[in-house]
Design a protein around this motif. Structure first.
Motif, short mmCIF file in Angstrom:
data_model
loop_
_atom_site.label_atom_id
_atom_site.label_comp_id
_atom_site.label_asym_id
_atom_site.label_seq_id
_atom_site.Cartn_x
_atom_site.Cartn_y
_atom_site.Cartn_z
N ILE A 71 1.00 -1.07 -0.22
CA ILE A 71 0.17 0.06 0.01
C ILE A 71 0.81 1.34 -0.06
CG2 ILE A 71 -1.59 1.35 1.20
CD1 ILE A 71 -2.85 -1.17 2.33
N VAL A 72 1.87 1.14 0.90
CA VAL A 72 2.80 2.34 1.03
C VAL A 72 3.63 2.69 -0.26
CG1 VAL A 72 5.11 3.08 2.13
CG2 VAL A 72 2.92 2.34 3.58
N ALA A 73 4.07 1.17 -0.97
CA ALA A 73 4.87 1.72 -2.34
C ALA A 73 3.83 2.13 -3.28
CB ALA A 73 5.14 0.20 -2.76
N LEU A 74 2.49 1.57 -3.46
CA LEU A 74 1.53 2.53 -4.32
C LEU A 74 1.56 3.86 -4.18
CD1 LEU A 74 -0.95 -0.77 -4.67
CD2 LEU A 74 0.54 0.03 -6.38
N TRP A 75 1.25 4.18 -2.95
CA TRP A 75 1.21 5.74 -2.74
C TRP A 75 2.38 6.46 -3.08
CZ3 TRP A 75 3.70 9.17 0.56
CH2 TRP A 75 3.24 10.24 0.58
N LEU A 76 3.67 5.85 -2.79
CA LEU A 76 4.94 6.59 -3.06
C LEU A 76 4.69 6.49 -4.72
CD1 LEU A 76 7.40 4.93 -0.60
CD2 LEU A 76 6.69 7.18 -0.73
N LEU A 77 4.42 5.58 -5.40
CA LEU A 77 4.42 5.73 -6.91
C LEU A 77 3.75 6.62 -7.51
CD1 LEU A 77 5.37 4.12 -9.43
CD2 LEU A 77 3.39 2.72 -9.23
N ASN A 78 2.54 6.81 -6.78
CA ASN A 78 1.57 7.76 -7.57
C ASN A 78 1.67 9.21 -6.85
OD1 ASN A 78 0.39 5.71 -8.89
ND2 ASN A 78 -0.98 5.15 -7.41
N GLU A 79 2.30 9.34 -5.89
CA GLU A 79 2.25 10.70 -5.17
C GLU A 79 3.73 11.45 -4.83
OE1 GLU A 79 -0.62 12.21 -4.71
OE2 GLU A 79 -1.95 10.41 -5.05
N THR A 80 4.68 10.53 -4.98
CA THR A 80 5.96 11.23 -4.90
C THR A 80 6.92 11.19 -6.01
OG1 THR A 80 6.74 9.37 -4.02
CG2 THR A 80 5.75 10.86 -2.36
N THR A 81 7.82 12.11 -6.50
CA THR A 81 8.83 12.17 -7.50
C THR A 81 9.55 10.68 -7.14
OG1 THR A 81 8.70 14.18 -7.45
CG2 THR A 81 10.46 12.97 -8.40
N PHE A 82 10.25 10.47 -5.76
CA PHE A 82 11.06 9.44 -5.67
C PHE A 82 10.35 7.92 -6.05
CE2 PHE A 82 12.19 5.75 -2.90
CZ PHE A 82 13.47 5.79 -3.12
N GLY A 83 9.07 7.86 -5.72
CA GLY A 83 8.30 6.65 -5.85
C GLY A 83 8.23 6.44 -7.48
N SER A 84 7.97 7.40 -8.18
CA SER A 84 7.91 7.50 -9.63
C SER A 84 9.16 7.09 -10.46
CB SER A 84 7.36 8.78 -10.27
OG SER A 84 8.20 9.71 -10.10
N LEU A 85 10.26 7.22 -9.77
CA LEU A 85 11.64 6.99 -10.10
C LEU A 85 12.13 5.46 -9.85
CD1 LEU A 85 13.55 10.26 -9.86
CD2 LEU A 85 12.64 9.28 -12.04
N ALA A 86 11.78 5.29 -8.48
CA ALA A 86 12.34 3.92 -8.11
C ALA A 86 11.38 2.90 -8.02
CB ALA A 86 12.80 4.24 -6.64
N LEU A 87 10.09 2.84 -8.01
CA LEU A 87 9.11 1.77 -7.86
C LEU A 87 8.68 1.22 -8.87
CD1 LEU A 87 7.45 2.93 -4.49
CD2 LEU A 87 9.32 1.06 -4.98
N PRO A 88 8.48 1.85 -10.09
CA PRO A 88 7.90 1.31 -11.10
C PRO A 88 8.34 -0.04 -11.79
CG PRO A 88 8.35 3.57 -11.76
CD PRO A 88 9.03 3.17 -10.47
N GLY A 89 7.55 -1.02 -11.80
CA GLY A 89 8.06 -2.40 -12.04
C GLY A 89 8.37 -3.11 -10.91
N THR A 90 8.48 -2.79 -9.81
CA THR A 90 9.13 -3.64 -8.67
C THR A 90 7.85 -4.51 -8.27
OG1 THR A 90 8.38 -1.98 -7.02
CG2 THR A 90 10.49 -1.72 -7.92
N PRO A 91 8.24 -5.41 -7.48
CA PRO A 91 7.20 -6.55 -7.20
C PRO A 91 6.37 -5.89 -6.16
CG PRO A 91 9.29 -7.42 -7.21
CD PRO A 91 9.51 -6.07 -7.42
N LEU A 92 6.47 -4.85 -5.62
CA LEU A 92 5.72 -4.31 -4.43
C LEU A 92 4.49 -3.41 -5.20
CD1 LEU A 92 7.98 -2.55 -1.79
CD2 LEU A 92 6.25 -4.97 -1.57
N VAL A 93 4.70 -3.16 -6.27
CA VAL A 93 3.45 -2.34 -6.87
C VAL A 93 2.99 -3.04 -8.25
CG1 VAL A 93 4.50 -0.32 -6.28
CG2 VAL A 93 5.16 -1.23 -8.53
N THR A 94 3.52 -4.19 -8.69
CA THR A 94 2.87 -5.20 -9.48
C THR A 94 2.22 -6.32 -8.92
OG1 THR A 94 5.03 -6.15 -10.14
CG2 THR A 94 4.44 -4.32 -11.40
N ALA A 95 1.36 -6.97 -9.99
CA ALA A 95 0.62 -8.13 -9.58
C ALA A 95 1.19 -9.00 -10.34
CB ALA A 95 -0.88 -7.87 -10.01
#
Length: 509
Positions: A71-95
């Motif tokens: 949940i935290v990773a999805l929020w970071l991905l959508n709401e923060t610059t760091f998340g949009s750079l570091a988390l796309p494609g990671t197992p925490l945000v993909t099914a």
């Protein structure tokens, strides 16, 4: 029924010089074993319940933490610059399979690094970090192998960081639940502390911490108590242990070496663990283990086979292996039984009463290797006993042994039916060899320590020469060494050493 000697005295109770009304001989140390045998199942159930409860709460918390991390990773991905750079494609945000694999491998890694066991609280963040780092490395192992590590560094750090912080946060909540909600003090074993209450207060806090294994039943004075706040003195320890069903004794006072040795011996006789505040202590014959209770270090002095977890794991191995061997070897067992029946008159099996755990009587099953009526001939052959000790009765080239019996003994095939004793819980695959209840009247106190574990088909005595070992004290020493130094790998070692011992046929006759 025919007699069948295997290295111990088989003189029936009627032959021994004791009155008929005292056919059941009760020794002080044997009485303790009987009390220990009765307490063990209750203590094992209580301890198992607490271990299972702790594991279930922590495991559920870890699952919640992984969901929280997602949940935290999805929020970071959508709401923060760091998340949009570091988390796309990671197992925490993909099914999909990678996400499930990360969750499963994380749970396994936390368990493997001791994340569900009790350790010093300061070590918990390190253990969780090691588990998470290992899990993330495994998930990204394919990409690392393809040589794209530079592109994966940031996603790996972000995944591991979010997951680790979620686990660490939820773990505090899980520990609070265990401490203050469930199970708390419920199901904790009784412990008594030796020493004055004021000096022992820090150790009482550590031992009786909510969520721990013990609750304090009271204090024991080193000398005559001057107040009613004590349960008694050190001299009263055996009766206090029985009265309060004590599972641990905590030595909080400075005792002379001779006194602490006596306390340890009394506690081991009664089946208690001894906790000694971590300081220099050296006691012959007991292996200390460093354990933590509420961030307080203790040396735990005791026999590993007295612990509930060890008893449970040992029993699981016994049932699994004995059932498998009986199924595989059933044609061989049937063939041997038929051959014995054809070789000499009488039953192919020989049942003999032995003393098991705590001195409990049970019937040990063997293939018959002697002729019918061999038991009445024993007194006539007593002069041939080459050991010189009635408790280790053994005759080389015993004339009572049948032709097939000599072969079975040489290759230890007569012991195979004891797998049935193991399966029903009367014996273990590895342990002290069962002696005779009739010999107890000749025992000294330290001899009874060998009754603290289930008797085994094989053991240190069997792999150390068997009938070539003619000193009863040497046999007792090996049995005590096994009990006091027990570990899973010691059992494995003895089992593997049994095979060459049988093939060498050293001392087998």
């Amino acid at each position: 029924m025919a007699a069948d000697d295997d290295g111990f005295s088989v003189t029936p109770p009627s032959v021994r010089t004791r009155p008929a009304e005292t056919s059941v001989y009760v020794h002080r140390a044997l009485h303790r074993r009987d009390a220990l045998r009765e307490r063990r199942p209750r203590a094992a159930r209580r301890h198992t319940g607490r271990v299972a409860t702790r594991f279930a709460v922590l495991l559920a918390g870890d699952v919640v933490a992984i969901l929280l991390a997602r949940i935290v990773a999805l929020w970071l991905l959508n709401e923060t610059t760091f998340g949009s750079l570091a988390l796309p494609g990671t197992p925490l945000v993909t099914a999909g399979a990678r996400s499930v694999f990360l969750a499963v491998i994380t749970l396994v890694a936390v368990f493997a690094t001791g994340g569900h066991s009790r350790h010093r609280a300061l070590n918990q963040p390190i253990r969780l970090f090691v588990a998470v780092a290992g899990a993330v490395l495994l998930v990204y192992a394919g990409g690392i192998a393809r040589g794209v590590l530079s592109d994966l560094v940031l996603p790996m750090i972000a995944t591991a960081g979010v997951l680790w912080l979620a686990l660490l946060l939820v773990r505090q909540l899980s520990e609070w639940i265990l401490r203050d909600i469930w199970p708390g003090q419920r199901g904790a074993g009784a412990a008594i502390l030796i020493g004055p209450p004021l000096a022992a207060r820090p150790f009482e806090k550590a031992i009786a911490a909510p969520g721990g294994d013990y609750r304090v039943a009271g204090y024991v004075a080193t000398e005559s108590p001057e107040a009613d706040s004590y349960l008694g003195t050190v001299e009263d320890l055996p009766s206090l242990i029985d009265q309060h069903e004590v599972e641990a004794v905590v030595v909080c006072a400075d005792l002379p070496l001779t006194r602490i040795s006596t306390v340890i011996e009394e506690c081991l006789h009664a089946g208690c663990q001894i906790l000694y505040p971590a300081r220099a202590v050296r006691v012959y014959g007991v292996r200390p283990t460093l354990v933590w209770h509420h961030d307080q270090p203790f040396f735990e002095l005791g026999s590993p086979v007295l612990k509930a977890r060890a008893l449970i794991s040992k029993r699981i191995v016994d049932v699994s292996v004995s059932a498998l061997l009986l199924a595989i070897m059933s044609p061989i067992l049937a063939l041997i039984a038929t051959a014995i029946k054809l070789d000499s008159p009488g039953s192919p099996f020989f049942l003999q009463e032995r003393a098991g755990l705590g001195g409990r009587r049970f019937r040990m099953i063997k293939f018959r290797t002697m002729r019918d009526g061999a038991d009445v001939e024993k007194d006539q052959l007593a002069h041939l006993n080459h050991s010189g000790d009635s408790r280790l009765f053994k005759i080389r080239d015993d004339p009572r042994t049948t032709r097939l019996g000599r072969f079975l003994r040489r290759w230890s095939l007569d012991e195979l039916p004891q797998l049935a004793n193991v399966l029903i819980g009367e014996m273990s695959l590895v342990g002290p060899r069962p002696f005779f209840e009739a010999d107890f009247e000749d025992y000294e106190d330290h001899h009874f320590r060998r009754l603290d574990a289930k008797p085994g088909i094989t053991g240190l005595w069997q792999v150390s020469g068997r009938s070539e070992m003619l000193d009863f004290e040497d046999v007792i020493y090996l049995d005590r060494q096994y009990i006091e130094q027990w570990s899973f790998w010691l059992d494995v070692s003895i089992l593997f050493r049994t095979i060459p011992a049988v093939l060498r046929r050293t001392g087998a006759f």
